[in-house]
Design an enzyme around this catalytic site. Structure first.
Site, PDB file in Angstrom:
ATOM      1  CG  ASN A 210     -15.865  -7.931  -4.147  1.00 46.53           C
ATOM      2  OD1 ASN A 210     -15.434  -8.407  -3.101  1.00 46.53           O
ATOM      3  ND2 ASN A 210     -15.685  -6.656  -4.490  1.00 46.53           N
ATOM      4  CG  PHE A 323      -3.376  -7.849  -2.285  1.00 48.38           C
ATOM      5  CD1 PHE A 323      -2.914  -6.862  -1.443  1.00 48.38           C
ATOM      6  CD2 PHE A 323      -3.358  -9.164  -1.843  1.00 48.38           C
ATOM      7  CE1 PHE A 323      -2.434  -7.160  -0.177  1.00 48.38           C
ATOM      8  CE2 PHE A 323      -2.890  -9.483  -0.588  1.00 48.38           C
ATOM      9  CZ  PHE A 323      -2.430  -8.487   0.255  1.00 48.38           C
TER      10      PHE A 323
END
Ligand code: PMT
Length: 403
Positions: A210, A323
């Site tokens: 990613n 997160f």
């Protein structure tokens, strides 16, 4: 809430790295820091005072004997005015004169007069000058007296040599300065941070990954260390330098990150999961490069372990901050993850289209049980300090390690 000193004297020593001081002044001004520049005689060989005057919006001071400037603001007044002194670049000569208490120009004199203010030094010089025992002894002396020494970094030098002695980049210097208003809030704490992406191998040359750059996690590790914590950083594959004073463990896949985080979490006060961990990996990693065959090619993916979920099961359990990287429904998704992963706090950021991931800036909606706040768009280095302030406050309120 940048955490930077509001009134900063920037001393510029002689050296080719002086050109970076222009960018430094510009970026400090963007963050509303009032900067007064003091140049040494050496710096004047590399930079024009007019440039720095234009950038800082203030007269540049170059001489202890400048009668007009003295009348307006003596070295004592300048020392009293400043919240902190930063010398960037700090040449070997400036370091030596500061270490030995010289007062033969404006910068050294005002540094003595401002010895009750924090002093930050960003050395820059040829690698052999930096490695010389005289320079190292001067730096140790300054450190022992409480000066914060930032870098230097390693790499190619202006003189064509390669080694340690490059001045840190302006953003890295500002990141270090940004703990000014939060000094030692994490002193005595042990903090574990994950950062960056994971790479899930398909074959010896291909992987699923990613866009995470690691900046957010590295900024957190750097800020936590600056706030006094003992920091361990578990980093996926990124191209970032290790922040000063941080222990780094490099990993590649989600399973490696899982193993490293679980190994190091016991005994930690705080664990922060800033890494963008792959939820899935290819079921099989081929040992040979996959050949082109049919028009369609199917890969079966299997779930990776959830690192934060497994950390939440530890007993005693550290304070856990996660997160949420979302492209929509930020609050709903963040609240779900806060509950599902058993976290103490979650920082939710929108990702994609120039936000959150891969970028220099970020913005958070932060949630914890019974509260929330918004941290508006800012450089990741500043947000890291703001987020850690919240964490440190909650930790102090809890009175110790985890639950
Ligand atoms: O690296 P940068 O370019 O600076 O970008 C920063 C960032 C956008 C990557 C960062 O701010 C961020 O949002 N990190 C978390 C990305 C993510 O994986 O979010 P998520 O919503 O998929 O996961 C939620 C939480 O669970 C995260 O804390 C994650 O680390 C954790 N997780 C996810 C999967 C997994 N298998 N184990 C986990 O612990």
């Amino acid at each position: 809430m940048s955490g930077l000193p509001r009134r900063l004297v920037l001393g510029i020593g002689g050296g080719i790295a002086a050109y970076k001081a222009c960018e430094l002044v510009r970026r400090l001004k963007e963050r509303d820091v009032d900067v007064r520049v003091v140049m040494t005689a050496g710096a004047e060989h590399f930079l024009g005072a007019a440039t720095l005057q234009a950038l800082s919006g203030q007269p540049v001071r170059t001489s202890l004997w400048d009668a007009s400037a003295e009348a307006a603001m003596s070295h004592i007044e300048l020392a009293r005015w400043a919240d902190a002194i930063l010398v960037a670049p700090a040449s070997a000569n400036v370091l030596a004169r500061l270490a030995h208490g010289f007062a033969d120009d404006l910068l050294t004199t005002l540094s003595l007069a401002a010895s009750d203010r924090p002093l930050w030094l960003a050395p820059a010089m040829n690698r052999l000058m930096w490695a010389h025992p005289a320079t190292q002894a001067n730096v140790e002396l300054l450190r022992a007296r409480g000066a914060h020494v930032l870098g230097p970094a390693s790499g190619e030098q202006a003189c064509g040599e390669v080694g340690e002695g490059r001045m840190l980049e302006p953003e890295a210097i500002i990141a270090a300065l940004s703990i000014f208003e939060a000094p030692q809030m994490l002193a005595g704490r042990r903090v574990l941070v994950s950062a960056g992406p994971t790479h899930e191998d398909l074959d010896p040359v291909r992987f699923l990954g990613n866009r995470s750059s690691g900046r957010m996690g590295f900024a957190l590790a750097e800020a936590a260390a600056g706030m006094g914590a003992e920091v361990t950083l578990v980093a996926g594959p990124v191209a970032l330098a290790t922040p000063a004073g941080v222990d780094r463990i490099d990993v590649r896949s989600a399973r490696q990150m899982h193993a490293a985080m679980l190994e190091h979490a016991p005994g930690m006060d705080v664990v922060i999961g800033a890494a963008a961990v792959a939820d899935y990996r290819p079921e099989q990693r081929q040992t040979r490069k996959i050949k082109k065959q049919d028009d369609r090619f199917t890969v079966t993916l299997v779930r990776n372990p959830d690192i934060l979920l497994d950390l939440a099961a530890l007993s005693p359990r550290p304070y856990l901050a996660g997160f949420a990287a979302e492209t929509e429904a930020l609050e709903d998704n963040a609240q779900l993850k806060l509950q599902a992963k058993g976290l103490d706090l979650i920082a939710a950021n929108l990702v994609g289209e120039g936000l959150g991931i891969e970028t220099q800036d970020n913005a958070f909606s932060v949630f914890w049980r019974g509260g929330s706040t918004v941290l508006p768009r800012a450089p990741k280095t500043d947000l890291a300090v703001s987020l850690l302030r919240i964490v440190a406050g909650q930790l102090a309120a809890k009175g110790g390690r985890g639950t």
